[in-house]
Design a protein around this motif. Structure first.
Motif, mmCIF file in Angstrom:
data_model
loop_
_atom_site.group_PDB
_atom_site.id
_atom_site.type_symbol
_atom_site.label_atom_id
_atom_site.label_comp_id
_atom_site.label_asym_id
_atom_site.label_seq_id
_atom_site.Cartn_x
_atom_site.Cartn_y
_atom_site.Cartn_z
ATOM 1 N N MET A 1 0.824 -1.206 0.000
ATOM 2 C CA MET A 1 0.000 0.000 0.000
ATOM 3 C C MET A 1 0.858 1.256 0.000
ATOM 4 N N THR A 2 0.312 2.321 -0.568
ATOM 5 C CA THR A 2 0.983 3.609 -0.532
ATOM 6 C C THR A 2 0.827 4.239 0.853
ATOM 7 N N VAL A 3 1.537 5.351 1.060
ATOM 8 C CA VAL A 3 1.390 6.101 2.310
ATOM 9 C C VAL A 3 -0.076 6.466 2.533
ATOM 10 N N LYS A 4 -0.703 7.011 1.512
ATOM 11 C CA LYS A 4 -2.104 7.428 1.626
ATOM 12 C C LYS A 4 -3.005 6.246 1.958
ATOM 13 N N GLU A 5 -2.797 5.125 1.290
ATOM 14 C CA GLU A 5 -3.628 3.946 1.531
ATOM 15 C C GLU A 5 -3.404 3.387 2.923
ATOM 16 N N ASN A 6 -2.165 3.404 3.404
ATOM 17 C CA ASN A 6 -1.885 2.920 4.752
ATOM 18 C C ASN A 6 -2.585 3.772 5.800
ATOM 19 N N ILE A 7 -2.553 5.092 5.641
ATOM 20 C CA ILE A 7 -3.199 5.977 6.614
ATOM 21 C C ILE A 7 -4.711 5.814 6.571
ATOM 22 N N ASN A 8 -5.251 5.620 5.369
ATOM 23 C CA ASN A 8 -6.711 5.532 5.201
ATOM 24 C C ASN A 8 -7.273 4.141 5.449
ATOM 25 N N VAL A 9 -6.418 3.164 5.774
ATOM 26 C CA VAL A 9 -6.885 1.783 5.859
ATOM 27 C C VAL A 9 -7.941 1.593 6.943
ATOM 28 N N VAL A 10 -7.853 2.352 8.028
ATOM 29 C CA VAL A 10 -8.842 2.226 9.108
ATOM 30 C C VAL A 10 -10.231 2.610 8.608
ATOM 31 N N ALA A 11 -10.302 3.697 7.838
ATOM 32 C CA ALA A 11 -11.584 4.113 7.267
ATOM 33 C C ALA A 11 -12.113 3.063 6.293
ATOM 34 N N ARG A 12 -11.227 2.484 5.487
ATOM 35 C CA ARG A 12 -11.647 1.470 4.515
ATOM 36 C C ARG A 12 -12.188 0.233 5.220
ATOM 37 N N LEU A 13 -11.495 -0.210 6.257
ATOM 38 C CA LEU A 13 -11.940 -1.394 6.990
ATOM 39 C C LEU A 13 -13.275 -1.150 7.686
ATOM 40 N N SER A 14 -13.485 0.100 8.102
ATOM 41 C CA SER A 14 -14.739 0.469 8.763
ATOM 42 C C SER A 14 -15.832 0.814 7.761
ATOM 43 N N LYS A 15 -15.488 0.744 6.462
ATOM 44 C CA LYS A 15 -16.424 1.062 5.380
ATOM 45 C C LYS A 15 -16.977 2.475 5.519
ATOM 46 N N GLU A 16 -16.076 3.384 5.899
ATOM 47 C CA GLU A 16 -16.444 4.784 6.014
ATOM 48 C C GLU A 16 -15.873 5.563 4.843
ATOM 49 N N ASP A 17 -16.466 6.706 4.563
ATOM 50 C CA ASP A 17 -15.943 7.569 3.510
ATOM 51 C C ASP A 17 -14.578 8.104 3.915
ATOM 52 N N ILE A 18 -13.630 8.047 2.986
ATOM 53 C CA ILE A 18 -12.287 8.555 3.253
ATOM 54 C C ILE A 18 -12.304 10.071 3.151
ATOM 55 N N GLN A 19 -11.813 10.740 4.188
ATOM 56 C CA GLN A 19 -11.851 12.189 4.266
ATOM 57 C C GLN A 19 -10.473 12.763 3.913
ATOM 58 N N GLU A 20 -10.399 13.460 2.775
ATOM 59 C CA GLU A 20 -9.143 14.061 2.358
ATOM 60 C C GLU A 20 -8.655 15.078 3.380
ATOM 61 N N ALA A 21 -9.589 15.818 3.980
ATOM 62 C CA ALA A 21 -9.208 16.829 4.974
ATOM 63 C C ALA A 21 -8.561 16.173 6.193
ATOM 64 N N ARG A 22 -9.066 14.998 6.598
ATOM 65 C CA ARG A 22 -8.497 14.291 7.734
ATOM 66 C C ARG A 22 -7.088 13.794 7.400
ATOM 67 N N LEU A 23 -6.891 13.314 6.182
ATOM 68 C CA LEU A 23 -5.572 12.879 5.755
ATOM 69 C C LEU A 23 -4.570 14.024 5.839
ATOM 70 N N GLN A 24 -4.947 15.182 5.325
ATOM 71 C CA GLN A 24 -4.053 16.337 5.347
ATOM 72 C C GLN A 24 -3.756 16.784 6.778
ATOM 73 N N GLU A 25 -4.755 16.717 7.635
ATOM 74 C CA GLU A 25 -4.576 17.090 9.041
ATOM 75 C C GLU A 25 -3.570 16.163 9.720
ATOM 76 N N LEU A 26 -3.673 14.864 9.436
ATOM 77 C CA LEU A 26 -2.781 13.892 10.059
ATOM 78 C C LEU A 26 -1.351 14.024 9.533
ATOM 79 N N LEU A 27 -1.206 14.289 8.252
ATOM 80 C CA LEU A 27 0.129 14.518 7.694
ATOM 81 C C LEU A 27 0.788 15.716 8.373
ATOM 82 N N SER A 28 -0.006 16.746 8.606
ATOM 83 C CA SER A 28 0.519 17.940 9.276
ATOM 84 C C SER A 28 0.859 17.643 10.735
#
Length: 245
Positions: free
Chosen positions: A95-122
């Motif tokens: 998996m890519t960096v983005k996919e690894n960070i978003n994996v929790v949302a995917r497993l929970s079948k939730e919509d992936i939030q781009e804003a949350r990804l950017q917040e966590l990277l920061s």
């Protein structure tokens, strides 16, 4: 005042061994507190935190989260309330960096939030550009891998963060930088943390309180200052002397 997390007379024994890995463990954690768990290999540190998210089940005793016995909480729901960070990050290599960070949302079948990804990277001081997000773990430094693992654990804004020697495999300089960054992050987010380490300096630097384990029993649970000034027994005193050396 109700404790955020409480271990009540916990005992744990692996079926393949004689004697207890954990023996009559009793302690409580307040919300927003970071407890560092210090001890030699085989003292029961990892077992203790695995019981919190039901990766292991106690032989006897009970663990309470916000006053509720975790045995009565659905395991999937319980784990969604917690983050888990291990040594060498445990990232999925395909998996890519983005996919690894978003994996929790995917497993929970939730919509992936781009804003949350950017917040966590920061928050974890990682580059936010698309090129970095498409890298695989093998293309990252050890420090970057640990930051990605931490970002993944923080995705669902966990109530409790379980950390099992997360900086243990890093070089001294990177380890110190991440310790400082994580301390600042925890103070900002006020996340409750159980942090396993075998390093005395790390335990004293990060912990609001330090738990010393030996042979599955708590030798002392105290603030860093109390631990240094009033070691509870000869074992704690020896641990402090060796650590300082």
């Amino acid at each position: 005042m109700q404790s955020f997390l409480e271990y009540k007379d916990i005992q744990f024994t692996y079926q393949t061994q004689a004697g207890h890995t954990l023996n009559h463990i009793n302690f409580s954690v307040q919300e927003g507190e970071m407890i560092t768990i210090l001890g030699t290999s085989g003292s029961g540190k990892t077992t203790l935190i695995k019981l919190a998210n039901k990766l292991l089940l106690p032989t006897s005793g009970a663990i309470y989260l916000k006053g509720q016995n975790i045995a009565d909480i659905d395991t999937k729901q319980l784990r969604r309330r917690m983050g888990y960070v291990i040594q060498q990050a445990g990232l999925f290599p395909h998996m890519t960096v983005k996919e690894n960070i978003n994996v929790v949302a995917r497993l929970s079948k939730e919509d992936i939030q781009e804003a949350r990804l950017q917040e966590l990277l920061s928050l974890t001081k990682l580059p936010a550009d698309k090129d970095f997000q498409t890298r695989r773990p093998w293309q990252l430094s050890g420090g970057q891998q640990q930051r990605v693992g931490l970002a993944r654990a923080l995705y669902c804004d966990p109530e409790l963060l379980l950390m099992d020697e997360p900086f243990g495999a890093l070089d001294a300089i990177t380890r110190y930088e991440l310790q400082q960054e994580f301390l600042a992050l925890q103070q900002e987010t006020k996340t409750t943390v159980l942090f396993v380490t075998h390093d005395l300096r790390e335990a004293l630097m990060l912990g609001d309180r330090v738990m010393v384990l030996r042979d599955g029993a708590i030798q002392q649970l105290a603030t860093p200052e109390e631990l240094i000034q009033n070691p509870a027994n000869d074992y704690v005193r020896l641990l402090l002397q060796i650590g300082r050396g």
